[in-house]
Motif scaffolding. Sequence first.
Motif, mmCIF file in Angstrom:
data_model
loop_
_atom_site.group_PDB
_atom_site.id
_atom_site.type_symbol
_atom_site.label_atom_id
_atom_site.label_comp_id
_atom_site.label_asym_id
_atom_site.label_seq_id
_atom_site.Cartn_x
_atom_site.Cartn_y
_atom_site.Cartn_z
ATOM 1 N N LEU A 207 0.809 -1.217 0.000
ATOM 2 C CA LEU A 207 0.000 0.000 0.000
ATOM 3 C C LEU A 207 0.842 1.267 0.000
ATOM 4 C CD1 LEU A 207 -2.837 1.295 0.217
ATOM 5 C CD2 LEU A 207 -2.661 1.057 2.690
ATOM 6 N N PHE A 208 2.034 1.211 0.590
ATOM 7 C CA PHE A 208 2.818 2.431 0.732
ATOM 8 C C PHE A 208 4.253 2.293 0.203
ATOM 9 C CE2 PHE A 208 5.485 5.343 3.290
ATOM 10 C CZ PHE A 208 4.922 6.536 2.879
ATOM 11 N N VAL A 209 4.991 1.278 0.659
ATOM 12 C CA VAL A 209 6.416 1.185 0.325
ATOM 13 C C VAL A 209 6.626 0.967 -1.171
ATOM 14 C CG1 VAL A 209 8.548 -0.078 0.708
ATOM 15 C CG2 VAL A 209 7.014 0.373 2.621
ATOM 16 N N THR A 210 5.962 -0.050 -1.744
ATOM 17 C CA THR A 210 6.151 -0.346 -3.169
ATOM 18 C C THR A 210 5.721 0.814 -4.061
ATOM 19 O OG1 THR A 210 5.879 -2.714 -2.741
ATOM 20 C CG2 THR A 210 5.615 -1.966 -5.019
ATOM 21 N N PRO A 211 4.504 1.387 -3.886
ATOM 22 C CA PRO A 211 4.169 2.572 -4.688
ATOM 23 C C PRO A 211 5.169 3.704 -4.511
ATOM 24 C CG PRO A 211 2.197 1.704 -3.651
ATOM 25 C CD PRO A 211 3.356 0.967 -3.050
ATOM 26 N N LEU A 212 5.643 3.913 -3.278
ATOM 27 C CA LEU A 212 6.588 4.988 -3.023
ATOM 28 C C LEU A 212 7.907 4.754 -3.755
ATOM 29 C CD1 LEU A 212 6.948 7.607 -1.368
ATOM 30 C CD2 LEU A 212 7.935 6.184 0.447
ATOM 31 N N VAL A 213 8.386 3.510 -3.731
ATOM 32 C CA VAL A 213 9.649 3.190 -4.415
ATOM 33 C C VAL A 213 9.511 3.384 -5.927
ATOM 34 C CG1 VAL A 213 11.237 1.311 -4.984
ATOM 35 C CG2 VAL A 213 10.486 1.628 -2.630
ATOM 36 N N VAL A 214 8.384 2.931 -6.492
ATOM 37 C CA VAL A 214 8.167 3.086 -7.937
ATOM 38 C C VAL A 214 8.125 4.567 -8.308
ATOM 39 C CG1 VAL A 214 6.562 2.680 -9.833
ATOM 40 C CG2 VAL A 214 6.988 0.876 -8.153
ATOM 41 N N MET A 215 7.411 5.370 -7.519
ATOM 42 C CA MET A 215 7.335 6.801 -7.802
ATOM 43 C C MET A 215 8.713 7.462 -7.725
ATOM 44 S SD MET A 215 3.922 7.812 -5.622
ATOM 45 C CE MET A 215 2.527 6.691 -5.570
ATOM 46 N N ILE A 216 9.481 7.119 -6.682
ATOM 47 C CA ILE A 216 10.803 7.717 -6.516
ATOM 48 C C ILE A 216 11.719 7.340 -7.670
ATOM 49 C CG2 ILE A 216 12.877 7.680 -5.087
ATOM 50 C CD1 ILE A 216 11.085 7.490 -2.641
ATOM 51 N N VAL A 217 11.704 6.069 -8.072
ATOM 52 C CA VAL A 217 12.548 5.619 -9.184
ATOM 53 C C VAL A 217 12.160 6.333 -10.477
ATOM 54 C CG1 VAL A 217 13.125 3.645 -10.653
ATOM 55 C CG2 VAL A 217 13.088 3.379 -8.172
ATOM 56 N N CYS A 218 10.861 6.430 -10.745
ATOM 57 C CA CYS A 218 10.388 7.074 -11.979
ATOM 58 C C CYS A 218 10.824 8.533 -12.045
ATOM 59 C CB CYS A 218 8.868 6.976 -12.078
ATOM 60 S SG CYS A 218 8.239 5.336 -12.490
#
Length: 368
Positions: A207-218
């Motif tokens: 809910l939070f970590v994976t979406p956050l990591v994807v957004m940061i990488v992008c």
Amino acid sequence: MAVNQTQSSLVIPDNNASVSGNPGPWTEPTFTLAAKVRVGVTCCFFLIASCSNVAVLCSISGKRCKSHLRVLILSLSVADLLVTFLVMPLDSLWNVMVQWYAGELSCKVLNFGKLFAMYSAALVLVVISLDRHWAILYPLSFTSAGQRNRIMLWTAWITSLLLASPQLFLFRLRTAPGVNFTQCATHGSFTQHWQETAYNMFTFCTLFVTPLVVMIVCYTRILWEIGKQMKHKNELARSKNDLISKARLKTLKMTLVIVASFMVCWTPYYLLGLWYWFQPEMINQTPEYLNHSLFLFGLLHTCTDPLVYGLYTPSFKEDLRSWIRRISSILSRRAKNSKQLAISELNIKDLTSMEGPTSTAVTMQSVF
């Protein structure tokens, strides 16, 4: 997970007391002053978020922007409205009622809908980040953006349904022994404490970590690419392609601010939830208003999305001015009609008092 614990102050202070074998004294929760403030602020957020997101939906219904971007903003507004109409009212009513009165089926369905709304809001932001990533790094794939985004959006919504489905099996009605107090909670659904911690960590990551990591990488790759282009300005022609690049950069700024607001608003609350999962006794050591304040700060994100969209979209500002003019025109027209009606009624009364009951019928017939 953090959403499961939004009512932690309303349930047993130590949710895992029966599991750990260290039951502590239990007192029946009440509708405290901090909870009352939370309900009041949530109602204000509800009004702001519902009106602003509906305004965005009405604005983008006109095809003023490219179709693939319009679909993304539409999905984001729908996801924010789900949070607005599911999470906010349920949270407020739950705080007011303290315990659960609506039955076990509604307990399961409403908590499923609550988590589904949270997932959809986060995953739609992931889709928007991926779209900006491809638009900036691979501009030649622009023609396939519409189909690609539709596939990603369908995947995001279906994934939200699947990830939220365990709520239907975990939440149930639990009655405190020896007292007339029933709560909708996950208490007792796990046989071991580590199982509950594992599920909470899985939800926290998806809910939070994976979406956050994807957004940061992008956005890190995007900013890196923009930095490289700035070093080679002589390779960029002052032509139509440069105008398209500026338009994409403007859209990038908008989505970057939206994603940043998601990170800023929700990170403190999820960190508090993470602390609670590994040290459940901390619920008795932290002030009650801290949990309420951080959750409200997370809900603020649903109000900021339409604001950011409006700041970066001239067409939305034009629509807003047009709606304000229409509403003002309607209100002034109604006020004028009511004033004329009041004058007509006054004239009728004057004629009635002067000419008697016989002329009244004639006057009423002429008016109607």
